[in-house]
Design a protein around this motif. Structure first.
Motif, mmCIF file in Angstrom:
data_model
loop_
_atom_site.group_PDB
_atom_site.id
_atom_site.type_symbol
_atom_site.label_atom_id
_atom_site.label_comp_id
_atom_site.label_asym_id
_atom_site.label_seq_id
_atom_site.Cartn_x
_atom_site.Cartn_y
_atom_site.Cartn_z
ATOM 1 N N GLU A 159 79.174 51.926 -14.974
ATOM 2 C CA GLU A 159 79.315 50.485 -14.802
ATOM 3 C C GLU A 159 78.059 49.910 -14.161
ATOM 4 O O GLU A 159 77.412 50.569 -13.348
ATOM 5 C CB GLU A 159 80.554 50.135 -13.996
ATOM 6 N N VAL A 160 77.730 48.703 -14.561
ATOM 7 C CA VAL A 160 76.612 47.985 -13.966
ATOM 8 C C VAL A 160 77.157 47.290 -12.724
ATOM 9 O O VAL A 160 78.047 46.456 -12.813
ATOM 10 C CB VAL A 160 76.024 46.947 -14.956
ATOM 11 N N VAL A 161 76.645 47.670 -11.554
ATOM 12 C CA VAL A 161 77.171 47.131 -10.302
ATOM 13 C C VAL A 161 76.278 46.053 -9.697
ATOM 14 O O VAL A 161 76.732 45.259 -8.881
ATOM 15 C CB VAL A 161 77.454 48.240 -9.273
ATOM 16 N N LYS A 162 75.007 46.016 -10.088
ATOM 17 C CA LYS A 162 74.088 44.978 -9.634
ATOM 18 C C LYS A 162 73.080 44.727 -10.747
ATOM 19 O O LYS A 162 72.774 45.614 -11.535
ATOM 20 C CB LYS A 162 73.335 45.408 -8.369
ATOM 21 N N GLY A 197 75.026 44.845 -20.311
ATOM 22 C CA GLY A 197 76.311 45.204 -20.895
ATOM 23 C C GLY A 197 76.182 45.738 -22.317
ATOM 24 O O GLY A 197 77.120 46.323 -22.853
ATOM 25 N N LYS A 198 75.021 45.560 -22.933
ATOM 26 C CA LYS A 198 74.797 46.012 -24.306
ATOM 27 C C LYS A 198 74.011 47.320 -24.380
ATOM 28 O O LYS A 198 73.637 47.762 -25.451
ATOM 29 C CB LYS A 198 74.058 44.929 -25.088
ATOM 30 N N VAL A 199 73.748 47.939 -23.231
ATOM 31 C CA VAL A 199 72.896 49.132 -23.174
ATOM 32 C C VAL A 199 73.734 50.378 -22.926
ATOM 33 O O VAL A 199 74.689 50.350 -22.146
ATOM 34 C CB VAL A 199 71.847 48.977 -22.046
ATOM 35 N N THR A 200 73.362 51.474 -23.573
ATOM 36 C CA THR A 200 73.952 52.777 -23.271
ATOM 37 C C THR A 200 72.988 53.468 -22.305
ATOM 38 O O THR A 200 71.881 53.843 -22.681
ATOM 39 C CB THR A 200 74.124 53.614 -24.551
ATOM 40 N N PHE A 201 73.407 53.598 -21.065
ATOM 41 C CA PHE A 201 72.541 54.162 -20.029
ATOM 42 C C PHE A 201 72.641 55.683 -20.010
ATOM 43 O O PHE A 201 73.704 56.244 -20.308
ATOM 44 C CB PHE A 201 72.932 53.592 -18.657
#
Length: 190
Positions: free
Chosen positions: A72-75, A58-62
């Motif tokens: 969004e991080v889904v897994k 949640g703290k990373v810019t992908f």
């Protein structure tokens, strides 16, 4: 009055009990408050390795471009992937969508050297440009496994992937090596 005892200056058992209780509360509270760079230095923790909390995706810019939508991080799954005693996180990221299944990116995150910094991306296992979706993700004994869904050609509707394969990644010789699991790998027609 010179010879009179001052009753309020005589310690009583209740006074000592209240003092001991207050002192215990202060010591206990102080044990929970530590500077951010505090580390344990017992022989046991050194021998066991540097196990750490898993990096927070949640703290990373992908590196995922979503236009007006948000990534969004889904897994996510965590474990020590390179046997160095620290915990890494594997994150599956895709653009938010109320319909369809946008392609996924699979990234390995490591803790930064600066505790105030965001976790860093150390590997891209699946790039969104590969047009794959991730159905499942697991980390066990340093092995990352995933079930991937894709399309055999551009005419296949994006709702209905027709390529299904299971893969794993293991850290070897300084990089993640991918291999396909043959029992689950299949391409089926509609």
């Amino acid at each position: 009055m010179a010879g009179q005892d001052l009753l309020h200056t005589q310690p009583r058992p209740m006074h000592w009990l209240a003092t001991a209780t207050a002192l215990s509360a202060v010591v206990a509270g102080a044990s929970f408050v530590q500077p951010p760079d505090a580390t344990a230095t017992t022989a046991r923790s050194t021998a066991a390795g540097r196990h750490s909390a898993a990096p927070d995706p949640g703290k990373v810019t992908f590196p995922v471009t979503c236009g007006p939508n948000r990534p969004e991080v889904v897994k996510r799954a965590s474990g020590d992937l390179d046997a160095d005693g620290t915990t890494e996180t594997v994150a599956v990221v895709r653009c938010h969508s109320d319909t369809g299944t946008p392609p996924s990116g699979v990234y390995v995150l490591a803790r930064p050297t600066d505790p105030q910094a965001a976790p860093r991306i150390v590997a891209t296992l699946v790039a969104p440009a590969q047009q794959l979706s991730v159905r499942s993700l697991a980390v066990e004994n340093g092995v990352i496994s995933a079930a991937l869904l894709g399309y055999s050609d551009l005419n296949v509707p994006r709702c209905c992937p027709d390529v299904h394969k299971s893969v794993k990644w293991q850290w070897r010789d300084g990089k993640f090596i991918q291999s396909e699991l043959p029992a689950a790998a299949s391409t089926t027609g509609v």
